[in-house]
Design an enzyme around this catalytic site. Structure first.
Site, PDB file in Angstrom:
ATOM      1  N   ARG A 258       0.844  -1.196   0.000  1.00  0.00           N
ATOM      2  CA  ARG A 258       0.000   0.000   0.000  1.00  0.00           C
ATOM      3  C   ARG A 258       0.878   1.245   0.000  1.00  0.00           C
ATOM      4  O   ARG A 258       1.864   1.311   0.742  1.00  0.00           O
ATOM      5  CB  ARG A 258      -0.924   0.024   1.226  1.00  0.00           C
ATOM      6  CG  ARG A 258      -2.010  -1.027   1.154  1.00  0.00           C
ATOM      7  CD  ARG A 258      -2.937  -0.995   2.352  1.00  0.00           C
ATOM      8  NE  ARG A 258      -3.871  -2.108   2.330  1.00  0.00           N
ATOM      9  CZ  ARG A 258      -4.632  -2.495   3.342  1.00  0.00           C
ATOM     10  NH1 ARG A 258      -4.577  -1.835   4.473  1.00  0.00           N
ATOM     11  NH2 ARG A 258      -5.444  -3.523   3.224  1.00  0.00           N
ATOM     12  N   ARG A 273       2.164   1.122  10.354  1.00  0.00           N
ATOM     13  CA  ARG A 273       1.741   1.515   9.005  1.00  0.00           C
ATOM     14  C   ARG A 273       2.921   1.384   8.056  1.00  0.00           C
ATOM     15  O   ARG A 273       3.882   2.151   8.131  1.00  0.00           O
ATOM     16  CB  ARG A 273       1.218   2.958   9.027  1.00  0.00           C
ATOM     17  CG  ARG A 273       0.409   3.345   7.800  1.00  0.00           C
ATOM     18  CD  ARG A 273      -0.093   4.775   7.933  1.00  0.00           C
ATOM     19  NE  ARG A 273      -0.932   4.958   9.090  1.00  0.00           N
ATOM     20  CZ  ARG A 273      -2.243   4.741   9.138  1.00  0.00           C
ATOM     21  NH1 ARG A 273      -2.860   4.323   8.049  1.00  0.00           N
ATOM     22  NH2 ARG A 273      -2.939   4.951  10.240  1.00  0.00           N
ATOM     23  N   GLU A 347      -6.286  -0.875  15.094  1.00  0.00           N
ATOM     24  CA  GLU A 347      -6.933  -1.843  14.202  1.00  0.00           C
ATOM     25  C   GLU A 347      -5.967  -2.909  13.709  1.00  0.00           C
ATOM     26  O   GLU A 347      -4.892  -2.603  13.213  1.00  0.00           O
ATOM     27  CB  GLU A 347      -7.554  -1.106  13.011  1.00  0.00           C
ATOM     28  CG  GLU A 347      -8.301  -2.004  12.046  1.00  0.00           C
ATOM     29  CD  GLU A 347      -7.633  -2.047  10.685  1.00  0.00           C
ATOM     30  OE1 GLU A 347      -7.372  -3.169  10.231  1.00  0.00           O
ATOM     31  OE2 GLU A 347      -7.373  -0.991  10.102  1.00  0.00           O
ATOM     32  N   SER A 350     -10.085  -6.288   9.791  1.00  0.00           N
ATOM     33  CA  SER A 350     -11.311  -5.730   9.207  1.00  0.00           C
ATOM     34  C   SER A 350     -12.100  -6.871   8.584  1.00  0.00           C
ATOM     35  O   SER A 350     -11.526  -7.708   7.880  1.00  0.00           O
ATOM     36  CB  SER A 350     -10.981  -4.678   8.145  1.00  0.00           C
ATOM     37  OG  SER A 350     -10.507  -3.494   8.743  1.00  0.00           O
ATOM     38  N   ARG A 388       2.161  -5.812  11.740  1.00  0.00           N
ATOM     39  CA  ARG A 388       1.370  -4.978  12.640  1.00  0.00           C
ATOM     40  C   ARG A 388       0.968  -5.722  13.909  1.00  0.00           C
ATOM     41  O   ARG A 388       0.998  -5.158  15.010  1.00  0.00           O
ATOM     42  CB  ARG A 388       0.124  -4.464  11.914  1.00  0.00           C
ATOM     43  CG  ARG A 388      -0.807  -3.666  12.818  1.00  0.00           C
ATOM     44  CD  ARG A 388      -1.992  -3.092  12.084  1.00  0.00           C
ATOM     45  NE  ARG A 388      -1.624  -1.939  11.273  1.00  0.00           N
ATOM     46  CZ  ARG A 388      -2.464  -0.948  10.972  1.00  0.00           C
ATOM     47  NH1 ARG A 388      -3.698  -0.971  11.434  1.00  0.00           N
ATOM     48  NH2 ARG A 388      -2.067   0.052  10.222  1.00  0.00           N
TER      49      ARG A 388
END
Length: 423
Positions: A258, A273, A347, A350, A388
């Site tokens: 990403r 991130r 987070e 998801s 993460r």
């Protein structure tokens, strides 16, 4: 993508969906283009019918003069038809570009809100650690134990670059293996899927055209995916599945990429991130019923929670508000792990369902018991995203002497109970 008939019959509902999701889209603009498209299409079909009749008449005419007159009339019709077909081609292109921007309708239970700050907490699990010493952040712990090298990562890969080393690598593999073991027990089929994917699956899953700025693109026009969902859904593109194949439950592992184009200044240090990471993703295809989608949405959440509970990492579950939903999502849960040094939940998972939004764009169907074709319903959810997940694990399991306890569930894969300075 929604069916144009559904959009016409429920234009207020679709417009409300766009407003709830904070997406700039005007349904009336689409319907106006669709009306013009249908009008010109009818004209083209009529002219084609007239052209066929003229061809038949010419072939049956024996008088040379009369035949020549028919040919001249047909040439005029042919020229007019060509112009009309070009107009139709332009309208169809405009219509298609609007159709792929139509948002899916969120479930009634989705709360209103502009962004993730309006997400609603629905569950909290686990006890936050109470340290008898001054705890460190994951960067200091992992650097001290030679599990990560961020300095050389930046030197080699640029901003947000990293190297995992030694126990950092082994702990990542343990997390993936544990995730696969749980999914396998739940009846999921393992897949290792491509990260380099053609444009069509990105359009099909709804990541294009809106999310293009967050994707890495190659000089050949392909893209690097930020989730294994893209390739896994693309696997079934243009296929019809037998009813006996449903539900299709898949566990997809892939490297993910990403650009984080909209995240300047956020999480600039550490492993939260990143531009490159790894994920075990749950993907489910099921029958086209709302209750079936809701059932599997809750099942995906239950599996993700079971995984976190097996690691004994405190977490909470939030239901995402309208403004935090993607184009195709009907409803989404985020699972957020407790990060002690930030003193907040972050987070890690998801979990979403889409009804037939993705399947309609990808042309993925199934044959029901009566022999009728239906678009499948699709769902996906994170099972394990690394590195993460290492952040919460390491900060929650740190010890006063700088070592890290290994969660009991990971010990069979890791081979040790503790990560120390001699690893």
């Amino acid at each position: 993508m929604l069916d144009i008939k559904f959009i016409r019959e429920n234009k207020d509902l679709v417009q409300a969906a766009a407003e709830k999701k904070k997406i700039d889209f005007q349904v009336d603009e689409l319907l106006a283009v669709d009306t013009r498209r249908l009008k010109v299409l009818a004209e083209v079909e009529l002219m084609r019918s007239e052209q066929n009749e003229a061809n038949q008449l010419i072939s049956q005419t024996t008088d040379p003069d009369e035949r020549q007159r028919h040919i001249a009339e047909m040439k005029v019709l042919k020229d007019e038809l060509q112009l009309k077909e070009e107009k139709l081609k332009t309208l169809v292109k405009e219509w298609q570009q609007l159709m792929i921007r139509v948002p899916n309708v969120p479930d009634m239970s989705v709360p209103a809100g502009d962004d993730d700050s309006a997400n609603q907490e629905i569950k909290v699990w686990g006890d936050k650690p109470q340290f008898s010493f001054s705890p460190k952040n994951h960067i200091d712990i992992m650097t001290g134990l030679k599990m990560v090298d961020l300095e050389r990562g930046t030197k080699v890969a640029g901003f947000r670059g990293y190297f995992l080393q030694g126990a950092g690598v082994r702990l990542s593999f343990a997390l993936w293996q544990h995730a696969f073991a749980m999914l396998r027990q739940a009846g999921y089929e393992e897949m290792l899927v491509p990260s380099l994917v053609r444009r069509e699956p990105f359009l099909g899953t709804g990541y294009l055209p809106q999310g293009e700025e967050d994707l890495y693109q190659t000089q050949d026009g392909d893209f690097l995916a930020g989730t294994g969902e893209v390739a896994t859904m693309g696997y079934f593109m243009d296929e019809v599945l037998p009813l006996s194949a449903l539900p299709k439950k898949l566990a997809a592992w892939s490297p993910c990429f990403r650009r984080e184009a909209g995240s300047h200044g956020k999480d600039t240090r550490g492993l939260i991130r990143l531009h490159e990471f790894y994920k075990v993703e749950q993907v489910v295809l099921c029958e086209a019923r709302h209750d079936e989608s809701v059932h599997w949405h809750e099942e995906l959440l239950k599996l993700a929670e079971s995984y976190m509970q097996s690691l004994n990492i405190p977490y909470r579950v939030v239901v995402n508000c309208g403004g935090d939903l993607g184009l195709g999502q009907v409803k989404k849960y985020d699972l957020e792990a407790w990060v002690p040094l930030e003193e907040k939940y972050r987070e890690t998972h998801s979990i979403s369902y889409f009804h037939d939004f993705q399947a309609r764009r990808l042309n993925t169907k199934y044959l029901d018991a009566e022999g009728k074709n239906h678009f499948v319903h699709s769902l996906n959810g994170t099972m394990a995203a690394t590195p993460r997940l290492l952040v919460a694990l390491i900060e929650n399991y740190q010890q006063a002497d700088g070592t890290i306890l290994v969660p009991e569930a990971l010990q069979p894969y890791f081979g040790q109970t503790k990560i120390g300075f001699d690893n």
